[in-house]
Design a protein around this motif. Structure first.
Motif, PDB file in Angstrom:
ATOM      1  N   PRO A  23       0.839  -1.202   0.000  1.00 38.72           N
ATOM      2  CA  PRO A  23       0.000   0.000   0.000  1.00 38.72           C
ATOM      3  C   PRO A  23       0.869   1.246   0.000  1.00 38.72           C
ATOM      4  CG  PRO A  23       0.143  -0.874   2.204  1.00 38.72           C
ATOM      5  CD  PRO A  23       0.889  -1.843   1.323  1.00 38.72           C
ATOM      6  N   ARG A  24       0.349   2.339  -0.520  1.00 38.78           N
ATOM      7  CA  ARG A  24       1.093   3.585  -0.552  1.00 38.78           C
ATOM      8  C   ARG A  24       0.481   4.571   0.433  1.00 38.78           C
ATOM      9  NH1 ARG A  24      -0.159   2.302  -5.501  1.00 38.78           N
ATOM     10  NH2 ARG A  24      -1.533   4.071  -5.884  1.00 38.78           N
ATOM     11  N   PRO A  25       1.320   5.322   1.162  1.00 34.49           N
ATOM     12  CA  PRO A  25       0.780   6.370   2.022  1.00 34.49           C
ATOM     13  C   PRO A  25       0.203   7.500   1.172  1.00 34.49           C
ATOM     14  CG  PRO A  25       3.162   6.530   1.956  1.00 34.49           C
ATOM     15  CD  PRO A  25       2.787   5.270   1.215  1.00 34.49           C
ATOM     16  N   ILE A  26      -0.716   8.235   1.733  1.00 32.01           N
ATOM     17  CA  ILE A  26      -1.374   9.322   1.005  1.00 32.01           C
ATOM     18  C   ILE A  26      -0.907  10.663   1.563  1.00 32.01           C
ATOM     19  CG2 ILE A  26      -3.579  10.372   0.371  1.00 32.01           C
ATOM     20  CD1 ILE A  26      -4.846   7.585   0.899  1.00 32.01           C
ATOM     21  N   GLY A  27      -0.326  11.474   0.705  1.00 30.35           N
ATOM     22  CA  GLY A  27       0.011  12.847   1.089  1.00 30.35           C
ATOM     23  C   GLY A  27      -1.127  13.759   0.675  1.00 30.35           C
ATOM     24  N   TRP A  28      -1.872  14.221   1.630  1.00 30.52           N
ATOM     25  CA  TRP A  28      -2.996  15.139   1.364  1.00 30.52           C
ATOM     26  C   TRP A  28      -2.421  16.537   1.437  1.00 30.52           C
ATOM     27  CZ3 TRP A  28      -8.064  15.076   4.741  1.00 30.52           C
ATOM     28  CH2 TRP A  28      -9.165  15.426   3.926  1.00 30.52           C
ATOM     29  N   ILE A  29      -2.172  17.128   0.284  1.00 31.63           N
ATOM     30  CA  ILE A  29      -1.352  18.335   0.202  1.00 31.63           C
ATOM     31  C   ILE A  29      -2.220  19.583   0.054  1.00 31.63           C
ATOM     32  CG2 ILE A  29       0.537  19.475  -1.004  1.00 31.63           C
ATOM     33  CD1 ILE A  29       1.293  16.770   0.249  1.00 31.63           C
ATOM     34  N   SER A  30      -2.054  20.500   0.999  1.00 35.19           N
ATOM     35  CA  SER A  30      -2.741  21.790   0.895  1.00 35.19           C
ATOM     36  C   SER A  30      -1.735  22.867   0.498  1.00 35.19           C
ATOM     37  CB  SER A  30      -3.443  22.169   2.204  1.00 35.19           C
ATOM     38  OG  SER A  30      -2.585  22.055   3.317  1.00 35.19           O
ATOM     39  N   THR A  31      -2.168  23.729  -0.430  1.00 39.68           N
ATOM     40  CA  THR A  31      -1.332  24.820  -0.940  1.00 39.68           C
ATOM     41  C   THR A  31      -2.202  26.063  -1.128  1.00 39.68           C
ATOM     42  OG1 THR A  31      -1.760  24.165  -3.249  1.00 39.68           O
ATOM     43  CG2 THR A  31       0.219  23.244  -2.184  1.00 39.68           C
ATOM     44  N   VAL A  32      -1.559  27.158  -1.461  1.00 43.86           N
ATOM     45  CA  VAL A  32      -2.284  28.363  -1.896  1.00 43.86           C
ATOM     46  C   VAL A  32      -1.615  28.890  -3.149  1.00 43.86           C
ATOM     47  CG1 VAL A  32      -3.109  29.051   0.404  1.00 43.86           C
ATOM     48  CG2 VAL A  32      -0.887  29.866  -0.409  1.00 43.86           C
ATOM     49  N   ASP A  33      -2.387  29.610  -3.980  1.00 44.87           N
ATOM     50  CA  ASP A  33      -1.784  30.245  -5.145  1.00 44.87           C
ATOM     51  C   ASP A  33      -1.266  31.623  -4.739  1.00 44.87           C
ATOM     52  OD1 ASP A  33      -4.002  31.934  -5.021  1.00 44.87           O
ATOM     53  OD2 ASP A  33      -4.976  31.092  -6.794  1.00 44.87           O
ATOM     54  N   VAL A  34      -0.764  32.381  -5.702  1.00 46.67           N
ATOM     55  CA  VAL A  34      -0.162  33.680  -5.386  1.00 46.67           C
ATOM     56  C   VAL A  34      -1.180  34.668  -4.831  1.00 46.67           C
ATOM     57  CG1 VAL A  34       1.751  33.443  -6.997  1.00 46.67           C
ATOM     58  CG2 VAL A  34      -0.427  34.381  -7.806  1.00 46.67           C
ATOM     59  N   ARG A  74       1.632  24.006  -9.673  1.00 40.28           N
ATOM     60  CA  ARG A  74       1.742  25.440  -9.972  1.00 40.28           C
ATOM     61  C   ARG A  74       1.872  26.252  -8.686  1.00 40.28           C
ATOM     62  NH1 ARG A  74      -2.231  24.624 -14.275  1.00 40.28           N
ATOM     63  NH2 ARG A  74      -3.869  25.219 -12.813  1.00 40.28           N
ATOM     64  N   ASN A  75       1.124  25.865  -7.672  1.00 40.59           N
ATOM     65  CA  ASN A  75       1.148  26.625  -6.424  1.00 40.59           C
ATOM     66  C   ASN A  75       2.486  26.510  -5.693  1.00 40.59           C
ATOM     67  OD1 ASN A  75      -1.482  27.346  -6.922  1.00 40.59           O
ATOM     68  ND2 ASN A  75      -2.389  26.017  -5.389  1.00 40.59           N
ATOM     69  N   VAL A  76       3.044  25.283  -5.618  1.00 36.38           N
ATOM     70  CA  VAL A  76       4.317  25.154  -4.900  1.00 36.38           C
ATOM     71  C   VAL A  76       5.451  25.818  -5.675  1.00 36.38           C
ATOM     72  CG1 VAL A  76       3.646  23.105  -3.613  1.00 36.38           C
ATOM     73  CG2 VAL A  76       4.753  22.827  -5.840  1.00 36.38           C
ATOM     74  N   ARG A  77       5.352  25.841  -6.993  1.00 33.67           N
ATOM     75  CA  ARG A  77       6.358  26.579  -7.763  1.00 33.67           C
ATOM     76  C   ARG A  77       6.285  28.076  -7.452  1.00 33.67           C
ATOM     77  NH1 ARG A  77       8.972  23.579 -11.565  1.00 33.67           N
ATOM     78  NH2 ARG A  77       7.851  21.866 -12.605  1.00 33.67           N
ATOM     79  N   ALA A  78       5.066  28.586  -7.304  1.00 30.37           N
ATOM     80  CA  ALA A  78       4.880  30.021  -7.128  1.00 30.37           C
ATOM     81  C   ALA A  78       5.141  30.481  -5.698  1.00 30.37           C
ATOM     82  CB  ALA A  78       3.455  30.409  -7.540  1.00 30.37           C
ATOM     83  N   THR A  79       4.784  29.648  -4.717  1.00 30.76           N
ATOM     84  CA  THR A  79       4.854  30.090  -3.322  1.00 30.76           C
ATOM     85  C   THR A  79       5.929  29.398  -2.504  1.00 30.76           C
ATOM     86  OG1 THR A  79       3.279  28.445  -2.479  1.00 30.76           O
ATOM     87  CG2 THR A  79       2.373  30.486  -3.407  1.00 30.76           C
ATOM     88  N   GLY A  80       6.335  28.186  -2.925  1.00 29.86           N
ATOM     89  CA  GLY A  80       7.385  27.472  -2.208  1.00 29.86           C
ATOM     90  C   GLY A  80       6.945  26.875  -0.885  1.00 29.86           C
ATOM     91  N   GLU A  81       5.645  26.660  -0.701  1.00 26.36           N
ATOM     92  CA  GLU A  81       5.161  26.142   0.577  1.00 26.36           C
ATOM     93  C   GLU A  81       4.026  25.135   0.377  1.00 26.36           C
ATOM     94  OE1 GLU A  81       5.963  30.018   3.472  1.00 26.36           O
ATOM     95  OE2 GLU A  81       3.969  29.720   2.608  1.00 26.36           O
ATOM     96  N   PHE A  82       3.903  24.186   1.311  1.00 24.29           N
ATOM     97  CA  PHE A  82       2.770  23.267   1.309  1.00 24.29           C
ATOM     98  C   PHE A  82       2.637  22.639   2.689  1.00 24.29           C
ATOM     99  CE2 PHE A  82       6.397  20.665  -0.037  1.00 24.29           C
ATOM    100  CZ  PHE A  82       6.250  19.477   0.655  1.00 24.29           C
ATOM    101  N   VAL A  83       1.488  22.005   2.916  1.00 27.60           N
ATOM    102  CA  VAL A  83       1.242  21.284   4.160  1.00 27.60           C
ATOM    103  C   VAL A  83       0.825  19.856   3.813  1.00 27.60           C
ATOM    104  CG1 VAL A  83      -0.142  21.132   6.274  1.00 27.60           C
ATOM    105  CG2 VAL A  83       0.514  23.382   5.372  1.00 27.60           C
ATOM    106  N   VAL A  84       1.390  18.886   4.513  1.00 21.35           N
ATOM    107  CA  VAL A  84       0.958  17.493   4.406  1.00 21.35           C
ATOM    108  C   VAL A  84      -0.043  17.232   5.528  1.00 21.35           C
ATOM    109  CG1 VAL A  84       1.627  15.074   4.512  1.00 21.35           C
ATOM    110  CG2 VAL A  84       3.158  16.747   3.431  1.00 21.35           C
TER     111      VAL A  84
END
Length: 211
Positions: A23-34, A74-84
């Motif tokens: 089984p694979r773990p799930i990364g539930w990734i939250s981001t924001v755009d610019v 697109r969001n992580v490229r633009a902002t450089g941040e995310f939450v798992v």
């Protein structure tokens, strides 16, 4: 079956990979755009890398519908941040809803009936209903192709950790029975932790250095 991997259509290769690597773990990734608009999406090509310094990775694929990058990338490229955000049994249906391909202006939190919670260090919100969050800053993005079936590897350093107190054992261990995580299989199939087998690790046979 014996075939050269390059002779296998990418859709078939995807089925073979996701059906075998389980089984694979799930990364539930939250981001924001610019503009600060939130996005939330699950990725099963996800894992931890190391703990010192702590890093994780996830791999957003190129959308098969139009060949465009996913909003998360697109969001992580633009902002450089995310939450798992960690997915538990009671969040399975909501997580599945956030896998829907939606226009960039649609808020997946609202779409799935989830509560956005402010993070401490990064801009993207956390999923309040999830008991564990890792706030991350992007350190590398590696593109592996650009056609449908291709993807990118996003590596982030964990800069802040949230763990619900009732999940902790001895201050730094996760109670897997209390967490009730969900694992990804293939297609629409997932797995739940119903049986745990304890296998002691063999002792090291490497002699310590005396230099």
């Amino acid at each position: 079956m014996e075939r050269n991997a390059h002779d296998i259509p990418w859709r078939s290769m995807y089925k073979l990979l996701t059906g075998a690597i389980v089984p694979r773990p799930i990364g539930w990734i939250s981001t924001v755009d610019v503009e600060g608009r939130p996005n939330l999406a699950p990725f099963s090509f996800f894992n931890a890398i190391c703990s010192n310094p702590p890093h994780v990775l996830f791999c957003p694929g190129v959308r098969s519908t139009d060949g465009a990058p996913k909003d998360t990338l697109r969001n992580v490229r633009a902002t450089g941040e995310f939450v798992v955000n960690i997915v538990t049994e009671d969040l399975l249906d909501a997580m599945n809803l956030t896998s829907t391909e939606l226009p960039p202006d649609v808020d997946e939190f609202a779409y799935a009936g989830l509560t956005p919670m402010p993070s401490v260090v990064v801009r993207p919100p956390r999923v309040a209903e999830s008991p564990i969050h890792f706030e991350c800053r992007v350190v590398h993005i590696y593109d592996v192709g650009h056609e449908p079936g291709a993807g990118s590897v996003v590596i982030g350093e964990v800069v802040h950790v949230h763990v619900a107190d009732d999940l902790l054992l001895d201050g730094d261990k996760i109670d897997i029975r209390a967490l009730k995580p969900v694992g990804r299989l293939a297609g629409g199939e997932y797995c739940l932790v119903r049986e745990i087998v304890h296998v002691p690790r063999p002792p090291s046979r490497i002699r310590p250095s005396h230099t």
